[in-house]
Design an enzyme around this catalytic site. Structure first.
Site, PDB file in Angstrom:
ATOM      1  N   ASN A  80      -9.867   0.008  -0.263  1.00 32.20           N
ATOM      2  CA  ASN A  80      -8.398   0.055  -0.250  1.00 32.20           C
ATOM      3  C   ASN A  80      -7.876  -0.574  -1.549  1.00 32.20           C
ATOM      4  OD1 ASN A  80      -5.677  -0.221   0.184  1.00 32.20           O
ATOM      5  ND2 ASN A  80      -5.889  -1.074   2.253  1.00 32.20           N
ATOM      6  N   CYS A 103       0.816  -1.226   0.000  1.00 33.83           N
ATOM      7  CA  CYS A 103       0.000   0.000   0.000  1.00 33.83           C
ATOM      8  C   CYS A 103       0.849   1.275   0.000  1.00 33.83           C
ATOM      9  CB  CYS A 103      -0.953   0.007   1.188  1.00 33.83           C
ATOM     10  SG  CYS A 103      -2.074  -1.394   1.198  1.00 33.83           S
ATOM     11  N   HIS A 151      -3.087   7.463   2.398  1.00 34.11           N
ATOM     12  CA  HIS A 151      -3.522   6.166   1.882  1.00 34.11           C
ATOM     13  C   HIS A 151      -4.983   5.944   2.260  1.00 34.11           C
ATOM     14  CE1 HIS A 151      -3.810   2.033   0.910  1.00 34.11           C
ATOM     15  NE2 HIS A 151      -3.651   1.576   2.136  1.00 34.11           N
TER      16      HIS A 151
HETATM   17  N1  ACO Z   1     -18.888  -7.749   9.319  1.00 36.34           N
HETATM   18  C1  ACO Z   1     -19.399  -7.940  10.541  1.00 36.34           C
HETATM   19  N2  ACO Z   1     -18.639  -8.209  11.621  1.00 36.34           N
HETATM   20  C2  ACO Z   1     -17.312  -8.281  11.441  1.00 36.34           C
HETATM   21  C3  ACO Z   1     -16.725  -8.104  10.184  1.00 36.34           C
HETATM   22  C4  ACO Z   1     -17.571  -7.820   9.097  1.00 36.34           C
HETATM   23  N3  ACO Z   1     -17.113  -7.627   7.849  1.00 36.34           N
HETATM   24  N4  ACO Z   1     -15.390  -8.217  10.325  1.00 36.34           N
HETATM   25  C5  ACO Z   1     -15.142  -8.467  11.616  1.00 36.34           C
HETATM   26  N5  ACO Z   1     -16.310  -8.511  12.301  1.00 36.34           N
HETATM   27  C6  ACO Z   1     -16.526  -8.782  13.708  1.00 36.34           C
HETATM   28  C7  ACO Z   1     -15.371  -9.511  14.329  1.00 36.34           C
HETATM   29  O1  ACO Z   1     -15.466 -10.895  14.101  1.00 36.34           O
HETATM   30  C8  ACO Z   1     -15.544  -9.150  15.786  1.00 36.34           C
HETATM   31  O2  ACO Z   1     -16.534  -9.988  16.343  1.00 36.34           O
HETATM   32  P1  ACO Z   1     -16.316 -10.622  17.807  1.00 36.34           P
HETATM   33  O3  ACO Z   1     -16.208  -9.463  18.733  1.00 36.34           O
HETATM   34  O4  ACO Z   1     -17.555 -11.447  17.986  1.00 36.34           O
HETATM   35  O5  ACO Z   1     -15.054 -11.419  17.706  1.00 36.34           O
HETATM   36  C9  ACO Z   1     -16.122  -7.727  15.743  1.00 36.34           C
HETATM   37  O6  ACO Z   1     -16.606  -7.543  14.401  1.00 36.34           O
HETATM   38  C10 ACO Z   1     -15.096  -6.650  16.028  1.00 36.34           C
HETATM   39  O7  ACO Z   1     -13.927  -6.940  15.287  1.00 36.34           O
HETATM   40  P2  ACO Z   1     -12.707  -6.010  15.324  1.00 36.34           P
HETATM   41  O8  ACO Z   1     -11.606  -6.615  14.526  1.00 36.34           O
HETATM   42  O9  ACO Z   1     -12.416  -5.612  16.745  1.00 36.34           O
HETATM   43  O10 ACO Z   1     -13.279  -4.735  14.564  1.00 36.34           O
HETATM   44  P3  ACO Z   1     -12.591  -3.360  14.343  1.00 36.34           P
HETATM   45  O11 ACO Z   1     -13.473  -2.289  14.832  1.00 36.34           O
HETATM   46  O12 ACO Z   1     -11.171  -3.386  14.807  1.00 36.34           O
HETATM   47  O13 ACO Z   1     -12.546  -3.241  12.758  1.00 36.34           O
HETATM   48  C11 ACO Z   1     -11.099  -3.569  10.879  1.00 36.34           C
HETATM   49  C12 ACO Z   1     -11.878  -4.236  11.981  1.00 36.34           C
HETATM   50  C13 ACO Z   1     -12.054  -2.760  10.046  1.00 36.34           C
HETATM   51  C14 ACO Z   1     -10.440  -4.652  10.026  1.00 36.34           C
HETATM   52  C15 ACO Z   1     -10.034  -2.658  11.513  1.00 36.34           C
HETATM   53  O14 ACO Z   1      -9.270  -3.358  12.439  1.00 36.34           O
HETATM   54  C16 ACO Z   1      -9.126  -2.052  10.490  1.00 36.34           C
HETATM   55  O15 ACO Z   1      -9.533  -1.263   9.679  1.00 36.34           O
HETATM   56  N6  ACO Z   1      -7.827  -2.383  10.518  1.00 36.34           N
HETATM   57  C17 ACO Z   1      -6.879  -1.859   9.558  1.00 36.34           C
HETATM   58  C18 ACO Z   1      -6.836  -2.821   8.460  1.00 36.34           C
HETATM   59  C19 ACO Z   1      -6.511  -2.235   7.150  1.00 36.34           C
HETATM   60  O16 ACO Z   1      -6.937  -1.176   6.760  1.00 36.34           O
HETATM   61  N7  ACO Z   1      -5.736  -3.000   6.433  1.00 36.34           N
HETATM   62  C20 ACO Z   1      -5.435  -2.692   5.095  1.00 36.34           C
HETATM   63  C21 ACO Z   1      -4.033  -2.928   4.757  1.00 36.34           C
HETATM   64  S1  ACO Z   1      -2.961  -1.912   5.671  1.00 36.34           S
HETATM   65  C22 ACO Z   1      -3.351  -0.456   5.261  1.00 36.34           C
HETATM   66  O17 ACO Z   1      -3.741  -0.261   4.148  1.00 36.34           O
HETATM   67  C23 ACO Z   1      -3.240   0.600   6.265  1.00 36.34           C
END
Ligand code: ACO
Length: 322
Positions: free
Chosen positions: A279, A113, A249
């Protein structure tokens, strides 16, 4: 002294739209969950017969047109991609052939990225040293092909696209500075666990997928992308108020908002396009730049800070006078 300057931008998104509503029929999720946690409403998916070089070519031709040059003026191509069409030749060589060029260097860089910032940093150095006078720099991805579409934690985040800039030699900056960083200690937080030399059978079987520790990646992205804003303005003897636009980004609106808050950047100065394409990895920053140029926000003379962060970890920035 020679400087490099962006003289044209281009962007391309594939036609097929995959909405959050569509994802409700594929995985256990809701429209509301995706939009509230990521800011993404829809993403684009390349057609089966559409490849990274096709996306790259479309965005490159728009940048060529915007710069009012002929493709034969190009004397360097650097393509940032994680999703090359072939193991070799490079996507840049495939693109060079499409554009009717020959002889000059064309190569890929891979920093996921952050890839566009790495490509821009390399191309800027070619231009500054006189090794090139008219560089085409592209970020292009078919990231949907390394996503497990049954994994709700990752598949809602990514999409396909391409963005490009023409970078030409001139006697005033232009690209004021670029800043590139990597830290391989964090290789296990965001990765695809297969490649040519390791577990290649999974590539052949079509099961080579992105794996991520979402929370850790989130925290790191916010810290690295806000710290590099300070590094970049300080290197130029400027303050943050001297920046007209921040183009981060486009991964997640919550990351973008947290970066802006930590770095104390006025939210009105932050370009956000993530809702319409998710993304797109190396394509995300040049796509957002192209959007902001075409809708009139970014104008000649504006100071624009571009920044990216991704797997490796790798992260980078560039301060540009348009
Ligand atoms: N739909 C519904 N529920 C979901 C989904 C979904 N698509 N995905 C995860 N959940 C659930 C999880 O299973 C979890 O359930 P649980 O509590 O029963 O275990 C709950 O939602 C909360 O999950 P978290 O991972 O704590 O959710 P969070 O608020 O952290 O959001 C996310 C997750 C969106 C992936 C976040 O961590 C994030 O954006 N991280 C950065 C990732 C990223 O952008 N990566 C791209 C590459 S790197 C970059 O480009 C910067």
């Amino acid at each position: 002294m020679i400087f490099s300057r962006i003289t044209g931008t281009g962007g391309y998104l594939p036609d097929r739209v995959l909405t959050n509503k569509d994802l409700e029929t594929m995985i256990d999720t809701t429209e509301q969950w995706i939009e509230s946690r990521t800011g993404i409403r829809e993403r684009r998916i390349a057609a089966d017969d559409e490849f990274t070089v096709d996306l790259a070519e479309r965005s490159a031709l728009k940048a060529v047109e915007a710069a009012a040059i002929e493709p034969r003026a190009i004397d360097l191509i650097v393509v940032a991609t994680t999703t090359a069409d072939q193991v070799f030749p490079s996507t840049a060589c495939l693109l060079q052939q499409r554009l009717g060029g020959e002889g000059y260097p064309a190569f890929d860089v891979q920093a996921v990225c952050a890839g566009f910032l790495f490509a821009l940093g390399v191309a800027d150095k070619f231009v500054r040293t006189g090794a090139a006078r008219c560089a085409l720099v592209v970020g292009a991805e078919t990231f949907s092909r390394i996503i497990d579409w049954t994994d709700r934690r990752t598949c809602v985040l990514f999409g396909d696209g391409a963005g490009a800039v023409i970078l030409q030699a001139g006697d005033r900056p232009g690209v004021m500075s670029t800043h590139l960083h990597s830290d391989g200690r964090y290789k296990d937080l965001l990765y695809v666990p297969v490649g040519v030399s390791r577990n290649f059978s999974k590539v052949r079987a079509g099961t080579a997928y992105t794996t991520m520790e979402g929370g850790e990646v989130f925290r790191w992205a916010v810290t690295a992308m806000s710290d590099i804003i300070d590094e970049t303005v300080q290197a130029n003897g400027l303050g943050k108020d001297d920046i007209d636009w921040l183009i981060p980004h486009q991964a997640n609106i919550r990351i973008i908002n947290a970066v802006g808050a930590r770095a104390k950047i006025d939210p009105d100065k932050v370009v956000v396009t993530v809702s319409r394409h998710g993304n797109t990895s190396a394509a995300s920053v040049p796509l957002a730049l192209d959007q902001a140029v075409r809708d009139g926000r970014v104008q000649a003379g504006h100071r624009v800070l571009l920044e990216g962060f991704g797997g490796g970890f790798a992260w980078g920035s560039a301060l540009i006078t348009m």
